[in-house]
Write a protein that holds these residues in place. Structure first.
Motif, mmCIF file in Angstrom:
data_model
loop_
_atom_site.group_PDB
_atom_site.id
_atom_site.type_symbol
_atom_site.label_atom_id
_atom_site.label_comp_id
_atom_site.label_asym_id
_atom_site.label_seq_id
_atom_site.Cartn_x
_atom_site.Cartn_y
_atom_site.Cartn_z
ATOM 1 N N GLY A 1 153.083 -40.972 8.283
ATOM 2 C CA GLY A 1 152.195 -42.094 8.574
ATOM 3 C C GLY A 1 152.007 -42.361 10.053
ATOM 4 N N ILE A 2 152.159 -43.609 10.452
ATOM 5 C CA ILE A 2 151.929 -43.953 11.862
ATOM 6 C C ILE A 2 153.091 -43.473 12.742
ATOM 7 C CG2 ILE A 2 150.362 -45.850 11.335
ATOM 8 C CD1 ILE A 2 152.500 -47.811 11.705
ATOM 9 N N GLY A 3 154.286 -43.362 12.160
ATOM 10 C CA GLY A 3 155.414 -42.822 12.936
ATOM 11 C C GLY A 3 155.141 -41.391 13.373
ATOM 12 N N ALA B 1 166.004 -38.643 10.007
ATOM 13 C CA ALA B 1 165.234 -38.448 8.773
ATOM 14 C C ALA B 1 166.096 -38.608 7.538
ATOM 15 C CB ALA B 1 164.593 -37.063 8.778
ATOM 16 N N ARG B 2 165.545 -39.344 6.579
ATOM 17 C CA ARG B 2 166.159 -39.469 5.257
ATOM 18 C C ARG B 2 166.001 -38.146 4.505
ATOM 19 N NH1 ARG B 2 164.425 -41.636 0.028
ATOM 20 N NH2 ARG B 2 162.244 -41.304 0.609
ATOM 21 N N ARG B 3 164.892 -37.453 4.773
ATOM 22 C CA ARG B 3 164.617 -36.155 4.135
ATOM 23 C C ARG B 3 164.363 -35.123 5.242
ATOM 24 N NH1 ARG B 3 160.087 -37.162 -0.280
ATOM 25 N NH2 ARG B 3 159.140 -38.505 1.320
ATOM 26 N N GLY C 1 169.553 -39.004 8.925
ATOM 27 C CA GLY C 1 169.805 -40.442 9.089
ATOM 28 C C GLY C 1 169.086 -41.222 8.016
ATOM 29 N N ASP C 2 169.849 -41.762 7.073
ATOM 30 C CA ASP C 2 169.259 -42.552 5.994
ATOM 31 C C ASP C 2 169.595 -44.016 6.254
ATOM 32 O OD1 ASP C 2 168.551 -43.837 3.687
ATOM 33 O OD2 ASP C 2 169.485 -42.388 2.330
ATOM 34 N N LEU C 3 168.565 -44.812 6.522
ATOM 35 C CA LEU C 3 168.800 -46.224 6.860
ATOM 36 C C LEU C 3 169.358 -47.015 5.680
ATOM 37 C CD1 LEU C 3 165.564 -46.858 8.961
ATOM 38 C CD2 LEU C 3 167.898 -46.661 9.849
HETATM 39 N N1 LIG Z 1 150.631 -48.752 7.103
HETATM 40 C C1 LIG Z 1 150.355 -50.024 7.323
HETATM 41 O O1 LIG Z 1 149.265 -50.531 7.016
HETATM 42 C C2 LIG Z 1 151.389 -50.914 7.991
HETATM 43 C C3 LIG Z 1 151.028 -52.250 8.251
HETATM 44 C C4 LIG Z 1 151.975 -53.070 8.842
HETATM 45 C C5 LIG Z 1 153.216 -52.599 9.179
HETATM 46 N N2 LIG Z 1 153.535 -51.297 8.922
HETATM 47 C C6 LIG Z 1 154.895 -50.836 9.262
HETATM 48 O O2 LIG Z 1 154.807 -49.597 9.939
HETATM 49 C C7 LIG Z 1 155.963 -48.805 9.661
HETATM 50 C C8 LIG Z 1 155.542 -47.391 9.320
HETATM 51 O O3 LIG Z 1 154.759 -47.416 8.164
HETATM 52 P P1 LIG Z 1 153.858 -46.187 7.693
HETATM 53 O O4 LIG Z 1 152.602 -46.787 7.230
HETATM 54 O O5 LIG Z 1 153.864 -45.131 8.718
HETATM 55 O O6 LIG Z 1 154.701 -45.743 6.392
HETATM 56 P P2 LIG Z 1 155.184 -44.314 5.863
HETATM 57 O O7 LIG Z 1 154.160 -43.279 6.131
HETATM 58 O O8 LIG Z 1 155.632 -44.548 4.471
HETATM 59 O O9 LIG Z 1 156.451 -44.008 6.798
HETATM 60 C C9 LIG Z 1 157.648 -44.676 6.581
HETATM 61 C C10 LIG Z 1 158.782 -43.793 7.016
HETATM 62 O O10 LIG Z 1 159.993 -44.500 6.759
HETATM 63 C C11 LIG Z 1 160.913 -43.584 6.216
HETATM 64 N N3 LIG Z 1 161.950 -44.224 5.422
HETATM 65 C C12 LIG Z 1 161.822 -44.918 4.275
HETATM 66 N N4 LIG Z 1 163.037 -45.255 3.804
HETATM 67 C C13 LIG Z 1 163.943 -44.756 4.682
HETATM 68 C C14 LIG Z 1 165.342 -44.746 4.753
HETATM 69 N N5 LIG Z 1 166.101 -45.279 3.790
HETATM 70 N N6 LIG Z 1 165.943 -44.147 5.802
HETATM 71 C C15 LIG Z 1 165.212 -43.553 6.775
HETATM 72 N N7 LIG Z 1 163.863 -43.516 6.760
HETATM 73 C C16 LIG Z 1 163.247 -44.111 5.722
HETATM 74 C C17 LIG Z 1 160.066 -42.657 5.354
HETATM 75 O O11 LIG Z 1 160.783 -41.489 5.071
HETATM 76 P P3 LIG Z 1 160.523 -40.725 3.669
HETATM 77 O O12 LIG Z 1 159.120 -40.216 3.734
HETATM 78 O O13 LIG Z 1 161.550 -39.624 3.676
HETATM 79 O O14 LIG Z 1 160.724 -41.739 2.596
HETATM 80 C C18 LIG Z 1 158.878 -42.454 6.279
HETATM 81 O O15 LIG Z 1 159.178 -41.433 7.196
HETATM 82 C C19 LIG Z 1 156.723 -49.535 8.552
HETATM 83 O O16 LIG Z 1 157.847 -50.176 9.130
HETATM 84 C C20 LIG Z 1 155.736 -50.553 8.031
HETATM 85 O O17 LIG Z 1 156.371 -51.722 7.559
HETATM 86 C C21 LIG Z 1 152.650 -50.436 8.338
#
Ligand SMILES: NC(=O)c1ccc[n+]([C@@H]2O[C@H](COP(=O)([O-])OP(=O)(O)OC[C@H]3O[C@@H](n4cnc5c(N)ncnc54)[C@H](OP(=O)(O)O)[C@@H]3O)[C@@H](O)[C@H]2O)c1
Length: 330
Positions: free
Chosen positions: A46-48, A66-68, A87-89
Motif C-alpha cells: 500500500g502506501i508504505g 515484515a510480518r511476512r 518483525g510481527d507487531l
Molecule cells: N489506505 C487508507 O486509505 C488509509 C487512510 C488512513 C490511514 N491509513 C493508515 O496508513 C497505514 C498504511 O495503510 P495501507 O493503506 O498502506 O495498508 P496496507 O496496504 O494494508 O499495509 C499495511 C501493512 O501493515 C502490515 N501489517 C499488518 N499487521 C501487521 C503486523 N502484525 N506486524 C507487522 N506488520 C503488519 C501489513 O503486512 P501484511 O501485508 O504482511 O499483513 C502491510 O504491510 C495504516 O497504518 C493505516 O491505518 C491508511
C-alpha cells in the motif's frame, strides 16, 4: 509540558508549498538521501510500499520489518537499498528481538515511519488479552520505536506515525481500552488505535525535544489498498465507499498510493516542519483542528493531541510492554 492550547495553536497550514495532489517522489525531488537510514513498518504494501519506493529512489537505505518476510522480499525486489527484517507487531517477542538486533548493529536511524496497521478487523486478542488494533497499531509500534530510540540520531532524526481521519471515531477509551466490558466495535477499535498513533507522536515530540528527535503524525488521505481486506464489497457499499458496480465514490476524494505516501514523506523530510515537532499533518501540510465530523475534510480532533492523554498513554504503554524509551540515557 506543552499545554493543549499551545498544541492547538500550531495546528494550521504552514503553508508547505505542496498540495494534496503531490506524490511522494515529488516531495523528495532534488534531495540526495544517500547514506540515510530509513525504517518503515509496513513498507512492502500500500502506501508504505510507495514510501519505500520514494526513499529508495532518493538513494536512502530502507529497512522494512515484515510480518511476512518472503512476501516483503518479493514486493520490493526491484527497489535498490531495501533490507527486509522479520518483525510481527502482534508479537512483542519478535519486536524485541528486532530491537536487540538493530541495537547490536548500532544502526543509526535518520527516519522511522510507522505505517503498518490493520483496520476494521473482526474481534481478536493477542498478547495478554489485548484488543488487536490497539496492540498491533499502537503497542507494537510503541515497543519497536520506543525500543529503538537510542538509535535515533540526536541531530534531527524524525519519527512519523500513520494516524488516520479514522481517529474521529474514538479517543482513548480509558475505562475499557480492550473492549472487555462494552461490546466490540471494529471502527471504535480502529479509531482508538489511530488516536493512539497521534498521541504517541505528540508525546515522543515532547520527550524527544531535548534529545534532538522530532515526531509527527499524519492522515495520508483515502486510498484503496489491502488495508480494506476485512471489508466485503457489501460493507464498502453500505459505507458509501463504492457504488453497486464497485466503482469508488468520488465524494471520498481518493488519492493514489503514491499520493497517499506523500504526507508521511513530507513530514519525514520537510525543513519547514522542523519547528513544528508534534503536529498532525494531512495533504502535505499541517492539519487544522477539526470542528465537525467530516472525515473527508479531515483535520485533527483535540483528543488526538491532548497532552494529558499523550502522557497517560505513554505511561500505560511502558507498563504494558515493559519498554522504556531512552532507558539507557534517562
Ligand atoms: N489506505 C487508507 O486509505 C488509509 C487512510 C488512513 C490511514 N491509513 C493508515 O496508513 C497505514 C498504511 O495503510 P495501507 O493503506 O498502506 O495498508 P496496507 O496496504 O494494508 O499495509 C499495511 C501493512 O501493515 C502490515 N501489517 C499488518 N499487521 C501487521 C503486523 N502484525 N506486524 C507487522 N506488520 C503488519 C501489513 O503486512 P501484511 O501485508 O504482511 O499483513 C502491510 O504491510 C495504516 O497504518 C493505516 O491505518 C491508511
Amino acid at each position: 509540558m506543552t499545554t493543549l492550547e499551545q498544541r492547538l495553536d500550531r495546528q494550521h497550514p504552514i503553508p508547505s508549498g505542496f498540495t494534496r495532489e503531490n506524490q511522494a517522489a515529488e516531495i523528495l525531488a532534488g534531495m540526495d538521501l544517500k547514506g540515510k537510514q530509513v525504517l518503515i513498518t509496513g513498507g512492502y504494501s500500500g502506501i508504505g510500499y510507495e514510501m519505500s519506493r520514494a526513499f529508495s529512489s532518493a538513494g536512502a537505505n530502507v529497512i522494512i520489518p515484515a510480518r511476512r518476510p518472503s512476501l516483503a522480499v518479493q514486493n520490493t525486489k526491484d527497489l535498490p537499498g531495501i533490507r527486509i527484517v522479520p518483525g510481527d507487531l502482534a508479537d512483542l517477542r519478535t519486536v524485541l528481538t528486532l530491537v536487540e538486533k538493530l541495537s547490536a548493529e548500532r544502526t543509526v536511524l535518520d527516519i522511522v515511519i510507522g505505517s503498518a496497521g490493520i483496520m476494521a478487523a473482526p474481534e481478536s486478542r493477542i498478547g495478554d488479552g489485548w484488543e488487536s488494533h490497539f496492540a498491533i497499531n499502537h503497542l507494537g509500534h510503541f515497543a519497536l520505536i520506543g525500543g529503538l530510540t537510542s538509535l535515533l540520531n540526536e541531530s534531527g532524526s524524525r519519527v512519523v506515525m500513520l494516524s488516520s481521519a479514522g481517529h474521529f471515531a474514538s479517543g482513548i477509551r480509558w475505562p475499557d481500552i480492550h473492549f472487555t466490558t462494552e461490546p466490540y466495535d471494529p471502527w471504535l477499535a480502529y479509531g482508538q488505535s489511530k488516536t493512539a498513533n497521534a498521541l504517541f507522536a505528540a508525546e515522543l515530540a515532547e520527550r524527544g525535544k531535548d534529545k534532538g528527535v522530532l515526531a509527527y503524525s499524519v492522515h495520508p488521505g483515502n486510498i484503496m489498498t489491502p488495508l480494506q481486506r476485512h471489508l466485503s464489497i457489501e460493507d464498502q457499499i453500505a459505507l458509501g465507499w463504492v457504488n453497486q458496480d464497485g466503482a469508488p465514490n468520488p465524494a471520498l476524494q481518493l488519492k493514489t498510493p503514491a499520493q497517499g505516501a506523500a504526507t508521511a514523506v513530507w513530514a519525514a523530510t520537510s525543513e519547514r516542519l522542523a519547528d513544528f515537532s508534534g503536529v498532525y499533518a494531512q495533504d502535505n501540510d499541517v492539519a487544522r483542528l477539526s470542528t465537525d465530523d467530516n472525515m473527508v475534510i479531515g483535520g485533527v480532533k483535540s483528543w488526538a493531541i491532548d497532552p494529558e492523554d499523550s502522557a497517560r498513554l505513554w505511561d500505560y504503554s511502558v507498563d504494558i510492554t515493559g519498554v522504556r524509551p531512552w532507558s539507557e540515557i534517562n
